[in-house]
Write a protein that holds these residues in place. Sequence first.
Motif, PDB file in Angstrom:
ATOM      1  N   GLY A   1     -46.923 -79.998  12.287  1.00 45.33           N
ATOM      2  CA  GLY A   1     -46.265 -81.280  12.071  1.00 45.33           C
ATOM      3  C   GLY A   1     -46.885 -82.415  12.852  1.00 45.33           C
ATOM      4  N   GLY A   2     -48.189 -82.375  13.067  1.00 39.13           N
ATOM      5  CA  GLY A   2     -48.861 -83.436  13.800  1.00 39.13           C
ATOM      6  C   GLY A   2     -48.760 -83.317  15.308  1.00 39.13           C
ATOM      7  N   LYS A   3     -48.044 -82.320  15.821  1.00 37.96           N
ATOM      8  CA  LYS A   3     -47.932 -82.111  17.269  1.00 37.96           C
ATOM      9  C   LYS A   3     -48.710 -80.868  17.662  1.00 37.96           C
ATOM     10  N   LYS A   4     -49.325 -80.924  18.834  1.00 39.76           N
ATOM     11  CA  LYS A   4     -50.136 -79.832  19.341  1.00 39.76           C
ATOM     12  C   LYS A   4     -49.392 -79.165  20.502  1.00 39.76           C
ATOM     13  N   TYR A   5     -49.209 -77.844  20.425  1.00 37.30           N
ATOM     14  CA  TYR A   5     -48.484 -77.087  21.439  1.00 37.30           C
ATOM     15  C   TYR A   5     -49.428 -76.094  22.115  1.00 37.30           C
TER      16      TYR A   5
END
Length: 168
Positions: A41-45
């Motif tokens: 979703g466009g976020k990097k974890y």
Amino acid sequence: IAANAIAKVASRPGEVLHLSQVCLEPSAQRDATAKVFVEHGGKKYAITSLKEGCQEFCNLDLFVDPQSCKISVVGMAGVHITGYFEPDDIMDDGEDVAPAPAAKALKPVKVERARTPAVAAEGEDSSEREEAPPAPKKPVAKVAAAKEKAPAQRPVAAKEKRAKVPAV
């Protein structure tokens, strides 16, 4: 996955990828590092950070949707990732299961506590609360023990009790 690369995992619709372990590739140089990320979703974890000679592997229990996620590695070493595919609906074992009925909302219950010196008065902030000092200890046991340890006294004769007064 090679160092500084992004991997897109191909899967069939209706499956999730269960990642179970990640480790540095065997050819990693001494003190080489690798950080593993999952982008969704466009976020990097950040999933883990590995270092050769220190933390070379990491066990995982991570479920990702391979259709919408990317796995990337940043660092000087590549990694090997182990996992397997599971059906998206883990509860679906071929049986028809009726959905659980909606739970009724519970009414809040007021609980009253017995008042003690350590319990704050109504409207008093817990930081303003003063604890009652502990009750003083009675040295009863010490006195009894001292009596038992004291040397036995011999009875004083009546003659010894009289004070001798010098004659004037």
